[in-house]
Design an enzyme around this catalytic site. Sequence first.
Site, PDB file in Angstrom:
ATOM      1  N   LYS A   1     105.002  50.945  27.122  1.00  0.00           N
ATOM      2  CA  LYS A   1     106.164  51.714  26.665  1.00  0.00           C
ATOM      3  C   LYS A   1     107.462  51.083  27.179  1.00  0.00           C
ATOM      4  O   LYS A   1     108.406  50.883  26.422  1.00  0.00           O
ATOM      5  CB  LYS A   1     106.061  53.156  27.185  1.00  0.00           C
ATOM      6  N   ASN A   2     107.489  50.761  28.471  1.00  0.00           N
ATOM      7  CA  ASN A   2     108.737  50.306  29.072  1.00  0.00           C
ATOM      8  C   ASN A   2     109.100  48.876  28.703  1.00  0.00           C
ATOM      9  O   ASN A   2     110.191  48.403  29.030  1.00  0.00           O
ATOM     10  CB  ASN A   2     108.686  50.464  30.595  1.00  0.00           C
TER      11      ASN A   2
ATOM     12  N   ARG B   1     116.229  58.809  27.745  1.00  0.00           N
ATOM     13  CA  ARG B   1     117.184  57.981  28.468  1.00  0.00           C
ATOM     14  C   ARG B   1     117.223  56.545  27.932  1.00  0.00           C
ATOM     15  O   ARG B   1     118.280  55.930  27.847  1.00  0.00           O
ATOM     16  CB  ARG B   1     116.802  57.978  29.949  1.00  0.00           C
TER      17      ARG B   1
ATOM     18  N   CYS C   1     113.465  62.056  31.467  1.00  0.00           N
ATOM     19  CA  CYS C   1     112.794  62.810  32.529  1.00  0.00           C
ATOM     20  C   CYS C   1     113.791  63.236  33.604  1.00  0.00           C
ATOM     21  O   CYS C   1     114.708  62.499  33.927  1.00  0.00           O
ATOM     22  CB  CYS C   1     111.730  61.930  33.197  1.00  0.00           C
TER      23      CYS C   1
ATOM     24  N   ARG D   1     119.965  59.763  38.149  1.00  0.00           N
ATOM     25  CA  ARG D   1     119.872  58.646  37.212  1.00  0.00           C
ATOM     26  C   ARG D   1     121.223  58.262  36.595  1.00  0.00           C
ATOM     27  O   ARG D   1     121.430  58.371  35.388  1.00  0.00           O
ATOM     28  CB  ARG D   1     118.845  58.945  36.121  1.00  0.00           C
TER      29      ARG D   1
ATOM     30  N   ASP E   1     126.080  53.843  36.203  1.00  0.00           N
ATOM     31  CA  ASP E   1     127.243  53.061  36.640  1.00  0.00           C
ATOM     32  C   ASP E   1     126.990  51.552  36.614  1.00  0.00           C
ATOM     33  O   ASP E   1     127.887  50.769  36.302  1.00  0.00           O
ATOM     34  CB  ASP E   1     127.662  53.515  38.049  1.00  0.00           C
ATOM     35  N   LEU E   2     125.773  51.134  36.912  1.00  0.00           N
ATOM     36  CA  LEU E   2     125.504  49.686  36.972  1.00  0.00           C
ATOM     37  C   LEU E   2     125.508  49.060  35.580  1.00  0.00           C
ATOM     38  O   LEU E   2     125.938  47.921  35.400  1.00  0.00           O
ATOM     39  CB  LEU E   2     124.170  49.418  37.679  1.00  0.00           C
TER      40      LEU E   2
ATOM     41  N   ASP F   1     106.481  54.743  39.121  1.00  0.00           N
ATOM     42  CA  ASP F   1     105.791  55.403  38.006  1.00  0.00           C
ATOM     43  C   ASP F   1     104.305  55.651  38.295  1.00  0.00           C
ATOM     44  O   ASP F   1     103.616  56.245  37.467  1.00  0.00           O
ATOM     45  CB  ASP F   1     105.946  54.575  36.720  1.00  0.00           C
TER      46      ASP F   1
ATOM     47  N   VAL G   1     112.760  55.006  45.176  1.00  0.00           N
ATOM     48  CA  VAL G   1     113.474  54.582  43.955  1.00  0.00           C
ATOM     49  C   VAL G   1     114.269  55.739  43.343  1.00  0.00           C
ATOM     50  O   VAL G   1     115.441  55.583  43.005  1.00  0.00           O
ATOM     51  CB  VAL G   1     112.493  53.971  42.929  1.00  0.00           C
TER      52      VAL G   1
ATOM     53  N   ARG H   1     105.201  61.440  25.350  1.00  0.00           N
ATOM     54  CA  ARG H   1     106.275  60.441  25.312  1.00  0.00           C
ATOM     55  C   ARG H   1     105.768  59.087  25.775  1.00  0.00           C
ATOM     56  O   ARG H   1     106.298  58.055  25.365  1.00  0.00           O
ATOM     57  CB  ARG H   1     107.426  60.866  26.243  1.00  0.00           C
TER      58      ARG H   1
HETATM   59  C1  UD1 Z   1     112.916  52.311  34.295  1.00  0.00           C
HETATM   60  C2  UD1 Z   1     111.658  52.838  33.638  1.00  0.00           C
HETATM   61  C3  UD1 Z   1     111.092  54.002  34.445  1.00  0.00           C
HETATM   62  C4  UD1 Z   1     110.896  53.588  35.903  1.00  0.00           C
HETATM   63  C5  UD1 Z   1     112.158  52.964  36.478  1.00  0.00           C
HETATM   64  C6  UD1 Z   1     111.958  52.375  37.876  1.00  0.00           C
HETATM   65  C7  UD1 Z   1     112.035  52.369  31.302  1.00  0.00           C
HETATM   66  C8  UD1 Z   1     112.287  52.887  29.931  1.00  0.00           C
HETATM   67  N1  UD1 Z   1     111.971  53.277  32.290  1.00  0.00           N
HETATM   68  O1  UD1 Z   1     113.855  53.372  34.287  1.00  0.00           O
HETATM   69  O2  UD1 Z   1     109.858  54.382  33.866  1.00  0.00           O
HETATM   70  O3  UD1 Z   1     110.557  54.728  36.667  1.00  0.00           O
HETATM   71  O4  UD1 Z   1     112.613  51.897  35.626  1.00  0.00           O
HETATM   72  O5  UD1 Z   1     110.924  51.466  37.881  1.00  0.00           O
HETATM   73  O6  UD1 Z   1     111.853  51.176  31.487  1.00  0.00           O
HETATM   74  N2  UD1 Z   1     120.531  53.577  39.178  1.00  0.00           N
HETATM   75  C9  UD1 Z   1     121.842  53.655  39.545  1.00  0.00           C
HETATM   76  N3  UD1 Z   1     122.801  53.233  38.645  1.00  0.00           N
HETATM   77  C10 UD1 Z   1     122.475  52.745  37.423  1.00  0.00           C
HETATM   78  C11 UD1 Z   1     121.122  52.659  37.071  1.00  0.00           C
HETATM   79  C12 UD1 Z   1     120.165  53.087  37.974  1.00  0.00           C
HETATM   80  O7  UD1 Z   1     122.167  54.096  40.640  1.00  0.00           O
HETATM   81  O8  UD1 Z   1     123.386  52.372  36.654  1.00  0.00           O
HETATM   82  C13 UD1 Z   1     119.494  54.062  40.120  1.00  0.00           C
HETATM   83  C14 UD1 Z   1     118.719  55.238  39.542  1.00  0.00           C
HETATM   84  O9  UD1 Z   1     119.379  56.445  39.764  1.00  0.00           O
HETATM   85  C15 UD1 Z   1     117.419  55.160  40.272  1.00  0.00           C
HETATM   86  C16 UD1 Z   1     117.237  53.660  40.481  1.00  0.00           C
HETATM   87  O10 UD1 Z   1     118.508  53.069  40.269  1.00  0.00           O
HETATM   88  O11 UD1 Z   1     117.495  55.794  41.509  1.00  0.00           O
HETATM   89  C17 UD1 Z   1     116.223  53.022  39.538  1.00  0.00           C
HETATM   90  O12 UD1 Z   1     116.627  53.209  38.217  1.00  0.00           O
HETATM   91  P1  UD1 Z   1     116.350  52.132  37.068  1.00  0.00           P
HETATM   92  O13 UD1 Z   1     115.643  50.963  37.654  1.00  0.00           O
HETATM   93  O14 UD1 Z   1     117.617  51.907  36.342  1.00  0.00           O
HETATM   94  O15 UD1 Z   1     115.350  52.931  36.153  1.00  0.00           O
HETATM   95  P2  UD1 Z   1     115.396  53.097  34.591  1.00  0.00           P
HETATM   96  O16 UD1 Z   1     115.787  51.813  33.942  1.00  0.00           O
HETATM   97  O17 UD1 Z   1     116.109  54.333  34.233  1.00  0.00           O
END
Ligand code: UD1
Length: 420
Positions: free
Chosen positions: A22-23, A93, A117, A122, A125-126, A305, A327, A397
Site C-alpha cells: 500500500k505505502n 492522508r 489514521c 501528523r 511542515d516538512l 506500522d 515515530v 484501507r
Molecule cells: C508513512 C506511512 C505510514 C507509516 C509512516 C512511518 C504511507 C502512506 N504511510 O506515513 O504507514 O506509519 O510513514 O513509517 O506511506 N512529521 C512531521 N512533519 C512532517 C511530516 C511528518 O513532524 O511534515 C512527523 C510525523 O508527525 C510523525 C513522523 O514525522 O511523527 C513520521 O511521519 P512520516 O514519516 O511523514 O509518516 P507518513 O509519511 O505520514
Amino acid sequence: MEKLLVESSGRLQGKVRISGAKNAALPILAACLLGTEDIYLEEVPDLKDVEIMCQVLESLGAKVKKVGKGELIINSANLNNYKTKYELMSKMRASFLVMGPLLGRLGKTENSLPGGCSIGSRPIDLHLKGFKALGAKVQTDFGNISAYADRLVGQKIYLDFPSVGATENIMMAAVLAEGETIIDNAAMEPEIVDLSNFLRKLGANVIGAGTSTIKIKGVPELKGARHSVIPDRIEAGTFMVAAAITGGDVVVENVILNHMKPVIAKLREAGCRIDEEGESVRVLCERGLKPIDIKTLPYPGFPTDMQAQFLALMTRCNGINIAIETVFENRFMHVDELKKMGADIRVEERKAIVNGGKPLHGAKVRATDLRAGAALILAGLTATGTTEVHEIYHIDRGYENIEEKFRKLGAKITRAKVED
Ligand code: UD1
C-alpha cells in the site's frame, strides 16, 4: 457498517501470498501525474486507499483503467485541474502526496488538509519546507493549503526528521525542477526506493534513494513506464505474527527478506523458528513465547506500522515485554481495546509495558486505526469466545482480502453487517 467476528482458531498453518505494498502504491500512483504517456502498473493492491487515490487522480484529469487483477493503466497527458476535493482529501492522508507532482508538473496545487489514521498530530511542515525551498509560494488558510511556483529550482533541503511522506513529496516536486535538489536526512524506507525506481523508469534522474541523501537532477519531461509494486512488508509482518501468536506454521510468500529484518529478529528473540527461503519466509512456533522489547524507529529500525501487531503478540509472551514508540506520539490507542480482552498493559508516555501470558477473552473492540485493527484480529485468534472487531473500514484501507487470507490458514473469521 461491517464488523469482523474472530474466534479462537488454534494453530494457523499453510501458505499466504503477500500483496503489493500500500505505502509504495500510493506515492507511485501520485507520481503517475508526472508522466505524459501511458503508465502500466502491476501488483497494485485492491484497497480502499488505492481506490481513493485513483479517484483523486481522475478528479485531476488523469485516465485510470483497471485492466486485470492488480493491473492499472494510467494516463495523465491531459491534466485539467490542480485542486483536490475536500471529500477525497479528508479520507486519506496520503492523498496529500499529489501536491509535489502537481507543483512539479503544473506549477500550482490547492488542497484541503489531509485526513487519515488518528495517530498523533501528523503535521506537514516538512513537506511545505521542501516546497518553499524549491521556490514555491505556500499559503495555508482555513484548512486549505495552496502552493504556486512559476519555476521550481533545485536546492539543498535538510529534513529535521526523516519523514516518509515529505521525502516522497519533495522528490516528486524536484524531478521536473531546474538543476539539482539534494534531500539530506531523507527517509530510507523501501517504499522510497520503489518510488525512485519508478521515477527513473519515467525518465527522472534520481540517485541515492535508500540512503539518507537523495540527489535529483531535474529533467524537462517524464514519459511512460511499466512498473511492478514491491510486496507489502507490513502485511507480511502481520501474517508472520499470526503464525507466532497461534503457535502455528505459516509460509509467507512474495516477500523481500531484506525488508523484514527487524520483524524476523524480534520473532526469533521471542523463540520462533524462522526459515528464510528465497522470496518466502516460514514461521514456525511450537514452544511458549519469550518476552521481547521493541523500539520503533525510521527504517531500517523496527517499523511503527508493526508496533500494534507486536503488542498483541506480547500479550502471549510470558513475562514483561516493553514497546517504545518513537515515530508517532499517539500510537497506543489499541491498548485500551486489548485491555478489554484481558491484556495486562500499562502505558507510560511513549512506553507500553505488557505483562504477557494472561489469558485473553473475546470482547467487542474497535479498530482505532489500520494496524490497530490488525492487532485486534491477531489477539482474537488466541482469545476464548468471539472477538467482535468494529470500525473495520480502517482495516479495509490497508489489507487486501484480509479475512479470506486468514481463513485459508485455518482462522475462524467472518464478516458481518452491524445491525442498527
Ligand atoms: C508513512 C506511512 C505510514 C507509516 C509512516 C512511518 C504511507 C502512506 N504511510 O506515513 O504507514 O506509519 O510513514 O513509517 O506511506 N512529521 C512531521 N512533519 C512532517 C511530516 C511528518 O513532524 O511534515 C512527523 C510525523 O508527525 C510523525 C513522523 O514525522 O511523527 C513520521 O511521519 P512520516 O514519516 O511523514 O509518516 P507518513 O509519511 O505520514
